[in-house]
Scaffold this active site. Structure first.
Site, short mmCIF file in Angstrom:
data_model
loop_
_atom_site.label_atom_id
_atom_site.label_comp_id
_atom_site.label_asym_id
_atom_site.label_seq_id
_atom_site.Cartn_x
_atom_site.Cartn_y
_atom_site.Cartn_z
N HIS A 129 0.68 -1.20 0.17
CA HIS A 129 -0.28 -0.12 -0.18
C HIS A 129 0.80 1.49 0.09
CE1 HIS A 129 -3.65 2.34 1.75
NE2 HIS A 129 -3.97 1.81 0.22
N ASP A 304 -8.96 5.35 -1.84
CA ASP A 304 -7.85 5.37 -0.68
C ASP A 304 -6.13 5.96 -1.54
OD1 ASP A 304 -8.00 3.59 -3.24
OD2 ASP A 304 -6.73 1.35 -2.34
#
Length: 409
Positions: A129, A304
């Site tokens: 991520h 996100d």
């Protein structure tokens, strides 16, 4: 090999790693390399998935691998400790015991406290991520001399990213189901059925982005009978989406004037724009949202990466929505955790294939050497940072992976 040993920096790398040069390279296809696999309980906020399901554990154990799983690791994905034990896993209650395994599997990015539990020369397979990755974590993994693979970067034989694709398929389908619930809720929504019935015009859905998320959102919306329009600046993606779905759909580039007009009559808007550079561009400003119909729904799957609506905010599974300009906003980043069992099975299928392939090749070093897809996912090799983008982002030393592989032969 004699010529390779003259490469600049070769001797230094070999000395640091304790490698010895061999006259011949290792052969491919070597079997019998049993893996010792650890699956810890995910402690990330509202992370409900698990990296291995019981069926995959059984497959791995039947192939003579050892699987250790922390008690409760599968509970939020509706897999019990008993199911794992029956599949042949060792269920333990101590996190440190799990981290004694040689291969650690995580479905959420590893945290700094977890990284400190890793031991020398371990293999880690997990997402990274990038938007939230910290230099301190990367340096800890380097200090531990870990070999690390990023789920997001591993490719399959067709050259696609299976982890990203499967999670995107789930996110796209789920986005429409979420919007349908929010739209039909007579207390908080408009009390409308997604799609429509005979004699009543269908609901109007706008999808921003024609990637995998956009494609599966479109499929789900069409399946419910909605009218769908897709916006994307990539003409190739628009063509591919129409070809994949097999029907002609209204499409447009992201022309702000056209988009603003379409938003005034939309019932649902799905934000599915992905950025290769980190931050998703904002394509719907506050004024456009203010002009939308009261009770309409925004599901920002791009949240996100910052979100593609100016009014978007990060929410969570317990408090998933908020209202602004009387428009319902949904901004949960980890949509896949909402369907944790399906998402876990998808992840498990991918990681099990990688593990079995590593065993067939004789270990992860050979997997990296002979599998281009796995090599693309490796960002650390025995503690050396091999991803140029991460090196530039954090100002850390970069080492060419091919040079390291040559040095280890």
């Amino acid at each position: 090999m004699a010529e390779e040993s003259k490469l600049p920096g070769f001797a230094e790398l070999a000395a640091q790693s304790g490698w010895k040069t061999l006259e011949k390279p290792l052969a491919t296809g070597h079997k019998g390399n049993n893996l010792y696999i650890g699956v810890p309980l995910e402690r990330a906020f509202q992370e409900n998935r698990v990296a291995l399901d019981p069926d995959s554990v059984k497959t791995l154990v039947n192939n003579d691998h050892i699987v250790v799983i922390e008690s409760g690791a599968g509970a939020r994905a509706h897999f019990s400790d008993r199911e794992y034990a029956n599949a042949g896993a060792r269920v333990v209650y101590d996190t440190e015991q799990v981290f004694q395994a040689n291969v650690i599997l995580k479905v959420a990015p590893i945290s700094l406290p977890e990284a400190e539990l890793l031991h020398d020369r371990q293999t880690l397979i997990s997402p990274i991520h990038l938007p939230t990755l910290k230099s301190e974590l990367v340096q800890t993994l380097m200090r531990k001399r870990v070999t690390a693979f990023a789920f997001e970067y591993i490719k399959d034989e067709s050259g696609t990213f299976p982890f990203v694709r499967s999670m995107s398929e789930i996110a796209g389908s789920s986005a429409i189901l979420i919007a349908s619930e929010l739209l039909s809720d007579s207390t908080h929504g408009k009390g409308m059925l997604m799609g429509g019935i005979s004699g009543i015009p269908p609901t109007k859905v706008i999808v921003l982005g024609a990637g995998v998320v956009g494609e599966f959102a479109t499929r789900a919306a069409l399946g419910l009978g909605a009218l769908v329009k897709i916006f994307d600046n990539n003409i190739y993606k628009l063509l591919r989406l129409q070809n994949n779905i097999g029907t002609r759909l209204p499409t447009s580039t992201l022309n702000m004037q056209i988009l603003a007009q379409e938003l005034t009559s939309a019932d649902v808007v799905i934000g599915a724009i992905h950025s290769e550079l980190g931050r998703t561009p904002v394509v719907v400003n506050e004024e456009m949202v203010a002009n939308m119909k009261p009770g309409s729904v925004i599901v920002d799957v791009s949240i996100d990466q910052g979100g593609c609506f100016e009014t978007s905010e990060v929410t969570n599974h317990k408090q998933p929505t908020f209202r602004k300009y009387d428009v319902i906003h949904y901004g949960v980043p980890n949509i896949a955790s909402r369907v944790s069992k399906t998402a876990s099975q998808a992840v498990s299928n991918i990681v099990t294939t990688t593990l079995l392939k590593a065993s067939d090749y004789g270990g992860f070093e050979n997997l990296i050497r002979y599998s281009a897809g796995a090599r693309n996912g490796a960002y650390l090799y025995n503690g050396f940072l091999t991803n140029a983008h991460l090196s530039q982002s954090f100002g850390l030393k970069y080492t060419e992976l091919n040079l390291l592989l040559t040095a280890s032969m």
